[in-house]
Design a protein around this motif. Structure first.
Motif, short mmCIF file in Angstrom:
data_model
loop_
_atom_site.label_atom_id
_atom_site.label_comp_id
_atom_site.label_asym_id
_atom_site.label_seq_id
_atom_site.Cartn_x
_atom_site.Cartn_y
_atom_site.Cartn_z
N THR A 1 11.70 10.11 3.13
CA THR A 1 13.01 10.70 2.86
C THR A 1 12.99 11.43 1.52
OG1 THR A 1 14.10 8.95 4.11
CG2 THR A 1 15.46 10.17 2.57
N THR A 2 12.38 10.80 0.52
CA THR A 2 12.28 11.42 -0.80
C THR A 2 11.45 12.70 -0.74
OG1 THR A 2 12.42 9.25 -1.82
CG2 THR A 2 11.56 11.02 -3.19
N ARG A 3 10.32 12.63 -0.03
CA ARG A 3 9.47 13.82 0.09
C ARG A 3 10.16 14.94 0.84
NH1 ARG A 3 4.18 12.53 2.62
NH2 ARG A 3 5.10 10.56 3.20
N SER B 1 0.82 -1.21 0.00
CA SER B 1 0.00 0.00 0.00
C SER B 1 0.85 1.26 0.00
CB SER B 1 -0.90 0.01 1.24
OG SER B 1 -1.60 1.22 1.32
N THR B 2 0.31 2.33 -0.60
CA THR B 2 0.96 3.64 -0.56
C THR B 2 0.10 4.66 0.19
OG1 THR B 2 0.01 4.18 -2.70
CG2 THR B 2 2.27 3.31 -2.69
N ALA C 1 -0.80 6.88 5.77
CA ALA C 1 -1.44 7.17 7.06
C ALA C 1 -2.39 6.05 7.49
CB ALA C 1 -2.19 8.49 6.98
N LYS C 2 -3.32 5.68 6.63
CA LYS C 2 -4.29 4.66 6.99
C LYS C 2 -3.63 3.30 7.19
CE LYS C 2 -8.33 6.67 4.74
NZ LYS C 2 -9.31 6.51 3.67
N THR C 3 -2.68 2.98 6.32
CA THR C 3 -2.03 1.68 6.41
C THR C 3 -1.15 1.59 7.65
OG1 THR C 3 -2.07 1.55 4.00
CG2 THR C 3 -0.67 -0.03 5.13
N PHE D 1 7.06 -0.58 6.19
CA PHE D 1 7.67 0.55 6.89
C PHE D 1 8.97 1.00 6.23
CE2 PHE D 1 4.77 -0.89 10.29
CZ PHE D 1 4.11 0.32 10.50
N GLY D 2 9.68 0.11 5.57
CA GLY D 2 10.87 0.49 4.81
C GLY D 2 10.51 1.37 3.62
N ARG D 3 9.47 0.97 2.88
CA ARG D 3 9.01 1.78 1.76
C ARG D 3 8.48 3.13 2.23
NH1 ARG D 3 4.73 -0.59 0.34
NH2 ARG D 3 4.19 0.89 -1.28
N ARG D 4 7.80 3.11 3.36
CA ARG D 4 7.26 4.37 3.93
C ARG D 4 8.40 5.31 4.30
NH1 ARG D 4 5.84 5.26 9.59
NH2 ARG D 4 4.70 7.19 9.74
#
Length: 175
Positions: A78-80, A27-28, A31-33, A70-73
């Motif tokens: 970091t990118t944002r 999921s992207t 917040a909800k995830t 959580f790694g993708r998050r």
């Protein structure tokens, strides 16, 4: 027998938790995830013990799903943050240009320059929410200052001319 039944029920709960976590791992909707993943972690802890072999395998699968999400998050954040930082630097540079133009008396040049800066501002993109209002207020106040002066430019010119005439009158009186 009762313990075996409880462990079997616990195992079923844990399987359902792991399956949902694995589905949510891609999921992207951060917040909800995130909230749901935390709820799943809590449900895992409250679900009770499961048979050792299957329990370890399920715990490993849950950990992998959690780490993936959580790694993708974390990478996305970091990118944002980098993007927000770059956008903030660009917007602050525009603020400095707008503040310089706000003092200008070259009305047409400054007006077209400020309009160009406004278009450029819109194309830059977002900054961190906490800094957004401050930098926008700074830019907006410079533009408002100039355009307030711009709409009163005839009065400003007349006041400058009047001051010039008064200085001339004083100089003539002194002679």
């Amino acid at each position: 027998q009762k313990m075996r039944e409880e462990r079997h029920a616990s195992l079923e709960k844990k399987k359902a938790i792991v399956e949902e976590a694995e589905q949510l791992a891609a999921s992207t909707d951060w917040a909800k995830t995130t909230v749901r993943m935390q709820e799943l972690q809590k449900a895992w802890q409250e679900s009770g013990p499961a048979p050792k072999d299957t329990g370890r395998e399920l715990a490993h699968r849950l950990r992998v799903a959690m780490q993936a999400f959580f790694g993708r998050r974390r990478e996305d954040l970091t990118t944002r943050k980098k993007m927000w930082s770059d956008n903030l630097a660009r917007k602050e540079a525009l603020c400095e240009q707008a503040e310089q133009l706000a003092e200008s008396t070259e009305w047409d040049t400054a007006a077209s320059g400020l309009k160009r800066l406004q278009v450029e501002w819109k194309g830059i993109g977002p900054v961190q929410h906490a800094r957004s209002e401050a930098v926008w207020g700074r830019f907006r106040s410079a533009a408002d200052k100039f355009f307030a002066r711009y709409h009163q430019r005839h009065e400003v010119a007349a006041a400058a001319q009047l001051a010039e005439h008064e200085a001339l009158v004083v100089a003539l009186e002194n002679l």
